[in-house]
Each structure stands twice: as structure tokens, then as C-alpha cells.
Design a protein around this motif. Structure first.
Motif, short mmCIF file in Angstrom:
data_model
loop_
_atom_site.label_atom_id
_atom_site.label_comp_id
_atom_site.label_asym_id
_atom_site.label_seq_id
_atom_site.Cartn_x
_atom_site.Cartn_y
_atom_site.Cartn_z
N ALA A 1 0.84 -1.21 0.00
CA ALA A 1 0.00 0.00 0.00
C ALA A 1 0.87 1.25 0.00
O ALA A 1 0.56 2.25 -0.68
N PHE A 2 1.98 1.20 0.73
CA PHE A 2 2.88 2.36 0.78
C PHE A 2 3.51 2.62 -0.58
O PHE A 2 3.64 3.78 -1.00
N ARG A 3 3.91 1.55 -1.28
CA ARG A 3 4.52 1.74 -2.60
C ARG A 3 3.56 2.45 -3.54
O ARG A 3 3.93 3.36 -4.28
N GLN A 4 2.29 2.02 -3.53
CA GLN A 4 1.29 2.66 -4.40
C GLN A 4 1.06 4.12 -3.99
O GLN A 4 0.96 5.01 -4.84
N LEU A 5 0.96 4.35 -2.68
CA LEU A 5 0.75 5.72 -2.19
C LEU A 5 1.91 6.62 -2.56
O LEU A 5 1.73 7.75 -3.04
N HIS A 6 3.13 6.11 -2.36
CA HIS A 6 4.31 6.92 -2.64
C HIS A 6 4.40 7.27 -4.12
O HIS A 6 4.72 8.41 -4.48
N ALA A 7 4.13 6.30 -4.99
CA ALA A 7 4.19 6.57 -6.43
C ALA A 7 3.15 7.62 -6.82
O ALA A 7 3.43 8.52 -7.63
N ARG A 8 1.96 7.52 -6.25
CA ARG A 8 0.89 8.48 -6.56
C ARG A 8 1.26 9.88 -6.07
O ARG A 8 1.09 10.87 -6.79
N VAL A 9 1.78 9.96 -4.84
CA VAL A 9 2.15 11.27 -4.26
C VAL A 9 3.31 11.88 -5.03
O VAL A 9 3.33 13.09 -5.30
N PHE A 10 4.28 11.04 -5.40
CA PHE A 10 5.43 11.57 -6.14
C PHE A 10 4.99 12.19 -7.46
O PHE A 10 5.44 13.28 -7.84
N GLY A 11 4.07 11.51 -8.17
CA GLY A 11 3.55 12.06 -9.42
C GLY A 11 2.82 13.37 -9.22
O GLY A 11 2.98 14.32 -10.00
N LYS A 12 2.03 13.46 -8.15
CA LYS A 12 1.29 14.70 -7.88
C LYS A 12 2.23 15.83 -7.47
O LYS A 12 2.01 17.00 -7.82
N LEU A 13 3.27 15.50 -6.72
CA LEU A 13 4.25 16.53 -6.36
C LEU A 13 4.92 17.09 -7.61
O LEU A 13 5.15 18.30 -7.72
N LEU A 14 5.23 16.23 -8.57
CA LEU A 14 5.80 16.71 -9.83
C LEU A 14 4.82 17.64 -10.54
O LEU A 14 5.22 18.66 -11.12
N ASN A 15 3.52 17.30 -10.50
CA ASN A 15 2.52 18.15 -11.15
C ASN A 15 2.47 19.54 -10.51
O ASN A 15 2.19 20.54 -11.19
N HIS A 16 2.73 19.62 -9.21
CA HIS A 16 2.70 20.92 -8.52
C HIS A 16 3.83 21.84 -8.99
O HIS A 16 3.76 23.06 -8.75
N LEU A 17 4.86 21.29 -9.66
CA LEU A 17 5.92 22.15 -10.18
C LEU A 17 5.39 23.17 -11.18
O LEU A 17 5.99 24.23 -11.37
N TYR A 18 4.25 22.84 -11.82
CA TYR A 18 3.66 23.78 -12.78
C TYR A 18 3.07 25.01 -12.07
O TYR A 18 2.80 26.03 -12.72
N PHE A 19 2.88 24.91 -10.76
CA PHE A 19 2.14 25.97 -10.07
C PHE A 19 2.94 26.61 -8.93
O PHE A 19 2.37 27.18 -8.01
N LEU A 20 4.25 26.52 -9.00
CA LEU A 20 5.08 27.19 -7.99
C LEU A 20 5.00 28.70 -8.17
O LEU A 20 4.80 29.21 -9.28
N ASP A 21 5.19 29.41 -7.07
CA ASP A 21 5.15 30.87 -7.10
C ASP A 21 6.55 31.39 -7.38
O ASP A 21 7.46 31.22 -6.57
N HIS A 22 6.74 32.01 -8.54
CA HIS A 22 8.04 32.55 -8.92
C HIS A 22 8.07 34.08 -8.87
O HIS A 22 8.97 34.71 -9.42
N SER A 23 7.09 34.66 -8.21
CA SER A 23 6.98 36.12 -8.20
C SER A 23 7.90 36.79 -7.18
O SER A 23 8.11 38.00 -7.24
#
Length: 517
Positions: free
Chosen positions: A65-87
Motif C-alpha cells: 500500500a505504501f509503494r502505491q501511495l508513494h508513487a501516486r504522491v510523487f507524481g502529484k508533487l511533480l505536477n505541482h511544479l507547474y504551479f510554484l510561485d516565482h513572483s
């Protein structure tokens, strides 16, 4: 509203079934958020520690269960790179505008692939205009190429011909920029590679600098301007012309104010940092600390270069004799969230700085853990042991300081003798003159059996030579964590107040040791 209607339909029809982002509003009741919190708050959490945090205890089922959770969270964290605040202006100013171009380019491509050609053309045209304005020629070329494809499909003949002509111009500029970037890569490699004779390095830099000047005259883009500016600083640095760096960086800021540099590309942080650094090397630490106070508002405490900035503020404080300020900088550095992200060598530098500081400003009651750390540093050579420039000598000197503080005369004599051999073997070049002179001063400690009066008397001619020996170019500069004359004065004071106990046999050995060379 046609474009808005088309966009709404694309999103409704093509959206992902599962949300691509973490729902931070849900709080810790969601396992994904608990995992992110555990990862962010722990220094180096193990897999089993994370499983216990999330599932109470390890088991085969929980591990899967942890392996699946970690893979899912890692992918979502990568998606958040599109929305970082660079201002935040304390980050690189060019990053914000570069990512805006990349964002528009991505959107324009997706819209074209979804059949919204007219909207794709609008977005790509915006990307082209922004990329040209801010000097991101590579993105401008990609936007122009996409517009060429869209205009051909839409039968927009006039716009097609105009963008083809603009594309040819941009490709010509890009070829010039690529030549400049290749030269800059060579220069950076030469600076960080094996030790090269100064005359050889400067001889290679001169034609490279002239070639960059010619390329910038032809291209006149922010990209070539930035590279030419940086390599001019490298040339001054390698020449040892630190006053030239001070003058050059001040003039660069005046040019920025007059609009001669693109404000969206000019890195004021680098300019201020190099002036700080030059004040350190020209033995004007108070002026350097003034620049550091100005520069601090331009550096974000979580930026990757924050710790490097703090290192130089620490060195400026040490050179100015402001050891209380240096202590605050060290304490703040160890509490920084960026500290653990540094590589091993960088963390060792901070340990070494702290060891010097403990010698000149001993803590009232050093903890047993701190004493063990200092002992480990003194007895074990970190990974600089094969580095015959940089911090190697600073580490060897730091070991002498540690055993002086421990009042271990035998260990001091042994390390001073090792330094004498090191000096004769590795520090023969003229650029090592300051370090050679200081190591000869340290030799006096053993030769004069820790007598501060005799050490001071014999040190006078060496100190005179040291005062008249300027620091060499950066490529060969040994790091003076504390200026050698100031450090020698602190050592003499230490010998007066806390002299090591000299055993009879040790005194005889010191008396028979080779004369200072």
C-alpha cells in the motif's frame, strides 16, 4: 466567446478522471497529505518509519500500500511544479519570465493538438512577443515554428511569410548565442577543473573574451550580454584584479539603471555577491559587510545559493574581527532548511568555519557532543585530503588550532612538522606565498617551544613580508578563513593565556627539529 467555449469543451472532454494535484485543503485526514508532511519535516526518514507513521506497523500488505501511495504522491508533487510561485523578487529575476514563455508555449501546442488553431495562434504569438522582449531566443524560435505551422494550416499567407522571415532572423541570433554559450561552458569548466598555470588560463581567456565581445556586437541579445558580462568578471577574478571587479559591478548597476541591461535578465544578486567577494579579497571586510546587508534582501533563505551567500558573509565577519556576528551567521546557517540540501563538501566547510570560530571565540561551556565533533574534525581529514588548493591547508591549520586549544603540545609539534613537509612539497609556486609565510609562522611555535615573546620577535620579518604580499587570483587562492596576520595575533594571545604544557622529552625534540625554512 467562441475561444472560451472551445477551451471549456476541451477541458471538460479531456480532463483526468483522478485529480492530478494534492488536496492540501483536506489536511492530515488524507494519507497523501500525511506522507508529504512526514517527508518534508523529517531529515532522512526511512521507509519503515514512514510506514509506521501512516499504517501503524510494517507488514507485507502495508508495504504494498505504501509503494502505491508513494508513487501516486510523487507524481502529484511533480505536477505541482507547474504551479510554484516565482513572483518573489529574491529568486532569479529571469526565472519568472523564462517560465512564462515556456508556459505559453506548452499551452499553444496543446491547443493546436486539440484543434483550436486560432486560439493556439493567439497564445503562440503572445509567447513569441514575450520571448523576444526578454531575450529567450530559443523559446521565440519554438513559438515562431509553431506559428508557421498554424498559419500554413489556416491559409494566412501574409502572417505566414512574416513569421518565416522573423524565424530566419531569430535562428541567426540563436547561432550566435550558441557560440557564446559554448565559450562560457569552456570557461566554467576551466575554472572548476584541475589546477592550471595562471598564465595559461589567462592566455586562453583573452581570445575567448574578445570573441564574446564580437558575438555580442553582432547579436545584441540579453543572452550574449549576460555571458559577456560574466566572463569579464571571470577574467578580472582570475587576474586577481578584485578592485576591477568592484568598479565593474558598480558600473554594471549604473548601466542597468540607464536601461543598457535587460531588467528581466540581469541578475542583481550575482552582481552584489561578486562585489562582496571582491571586498573580501581586497581586505575591505567592513565594506563587504555593507554590501551583504544590501544584498540580503535580494536572496531568498530557501534559494539554492543562500548558503553560499552566507558563507561569504561569515568570512567577511571573520576578516572584520566581528566574531559575534560570525557566530550568529553560523547558528542561523545550521537552522536553515537549506543546510541539509548542501553537498557533503559544503557541510564540511561549515564545520571547519565553526571550528575556527570556537578557537577565537570559545563557547563558555562546550557540550560533550561539540567537543567530540571538534575532535573528529581534528583527527580525520575530510574529503579535501587530495585537494592541493582550496580548503586543504585551512583544515591542516585548523587541526593545529584545535590542539593548541586542547593544550596538547605534542600533537601541535607533530602537526606543525607535517605542515613544514607539506609546505616544501606542495606550496612551491609564487601564488602560494601568503600560505608559505603563515606556515613558517606556525613553525615558530615548535621552534621556540611555545614561548610567545620569542615567537613574536622572530615573526616580525615574516609578518612584514605577509603584509606586502597580495592575495593571488582566485584559481590559486588558499582560503584564509581568518586573515593570517589577525590569526597569528590570536595564536600569540592564546600562547600567553593558555600555553600548552611542554614535556621535557618534547622540548628536546623541538630543540633538535630542523630550522625554519
Amino acid at each position: 466567446m467562441k475561444d472560451s467555449r472551445n477551451l471549456a469543451r476541451i477541458i471538460i472532454n479531456r480532463r483526468q478522471g483522478q485529480g492530478p494535484l494534492l488536496d492540501f485543503e483536506a489536511g492530515d485526514k488524507v494519507k497523501e497529505n500525511r506522507l508529504v508532511s512526514a517527508l518534508a519535516e523529517s531529515k532522512e526518514p526511512s521507509r519503515n518509519q514512514l510506514i509506521r507513521t501512516l499504517y501503524d506497523q510494517p507488514s507485507v500488505k502495508n508495504d504494498a500500500a505504501f509503494r502505491q501511495l508513494h508513487a501516486r504522491v510523487f507524481g502529484k508533487l511533480l505536477n505541482h511544479l507547474y504551479f510554484l510561485d516565482h513572483s518573489d523578487p529574491r529568486y532569479s529575476v529571469s526565472r519568472r519570465y523564462q517560465l512564462e514563455c515556456l508556459d505559453l508555449l506548452h499551452k499553444g501546442l496543446i491547443l493546436y493538438q486539440e484543434g483550436a488553431s486560432a486560439l493556439s495562434a493567439r497564445v503562440c504569438a503572445s509567447c513569441l512577443a514575450k520571448a523576444i522582449q526578454d531575450g529567450f531566443t530559443a523559446y521565440a524560435i519554438e513559438a515562431a515554428q509553431q506559428l508557421r505551422t498554424v498559419y500554413a494550416e489556416m491559409q494566412e499567407v501574409k502572417k505566414f511569410r512574416a513569421v518565416v522571415k522573423e524565424l530566419e532572423r531569430l535562428q541567426g541570433l540563436r547561432r550566435l548565442e550558441e557560440q557564446a554559450e559554448a565559450i562560457y561552458a569552456d570557461v566554467r569548466l576551466a575554472r572548476t577543473g584541475p589546477v592550471t598555470p595562471l598564465s595559461t588560463m589567462l592566455a586562453a581567456l583573452k581570445p575567448q573574451l574578445e570573441r564574446l565581445r564580437q558575438l555580442h556586437l553582432q547579436a545584441q541579445t540579453p543572452g550574449t550580454a549576460d555571458i559577456y558580462y560574466r566572463v569579464q568578471i571571470v577574467y578580472l577574478e582570475q587576474s586577481g584584479d578584485y578592485q576591477g571587479i568592484i568598479d565593474f559591478t558598480l558600473e554594471a548597476e549604473r548601466q542597468l539603471a540607464r536601461g543598457q541591461f535587460n531588467a528581466h535578465r540581469f541578475d542583481i544578486r550575482f552582481n552584489l555577491f561578486m562585489r562582496m567577494y571582491a571586498y573580501l579579497l581586497t581586505q575591505q571586510p567592513e565594506r563587504g559587510l555593507e554590501v551583504a546587508r544590501e544584498a540580503e534582501k535580494h536572496f531568498h533563505p530557501t534559494a539554492v545559493n543562500w548558503m553560499y551567500f552566507e558563507e561569504h558573509r561569515l568570512l567577511l565577519a571573520m576578516h572584520a574581527g566581528q566574531f559575534d556576528l560570525a557566530r550568529r551567521v553560523v547558528q542561523r546557517a545550521h537552522l536553515s532548511p537549506v543546510f541539509e540540501r548542501q553537498n557533503k563538501r559544503a557541510q564540511q566547510r561549515w564545520e571547519l568555519f565553526g571550528a575556527y570560530l570556537d578557537f577565537v571565540l570559545p563557547p563558555t561551556k562546550p557540550s560533550p557532543a561539540r567537543r567530540r565533533e571538534l575532535g573528529k574534525l581534528a583527527l580525520m581529514m575530510p574529503e579535501y585530503s587530495r585537494d592541493k588548493r582550496g580548503l586543504n591547508v585551512a583544515i591542516l591549520i585548523g587541526q593545529v588550532l584545535y590542539f593548541l586549544q586542547e593544550q596538547d603540545a605534542e600533537a601541535v609539534v607533530l602537526r606543525v612538522e607535517s605542515l613544514r613537509k607539506y609546505r616544501l612539497r606542495h606550496l612551491r609556486e609564487a601564488t602560494n606565498q601568503r600560505t608559505r609565510l603563515f606556515l613558517r609562522l606556525l613553525q615558530l611555535i615548535a621552534d621556540e617551544q611555545f614561548d610567545p615573546a620569542r615567537c613574536a620577535e622572530r615573526a616580525a620579518p615574516l609578518l612584514h613580508q605577509l603584509a606586502n604580499t597580495p592575495p593571488p587570483g582566485e584559481a590559486f587562492a588558499e582560503v584564509e578563513i581568518i586573515p593570517y596576520p589577525l590569526l597569528w595575533g590570536i595564536i600569540l594571545q592564546h600562547l600567553r593565556t593558555s600555553p600548552p604544557a611542554l614535556k621535557p622529552l618534547l622540548a628536546a625534540a623541538a630543540a633538535s627539529s630542523p630550522a625554519t625554512q
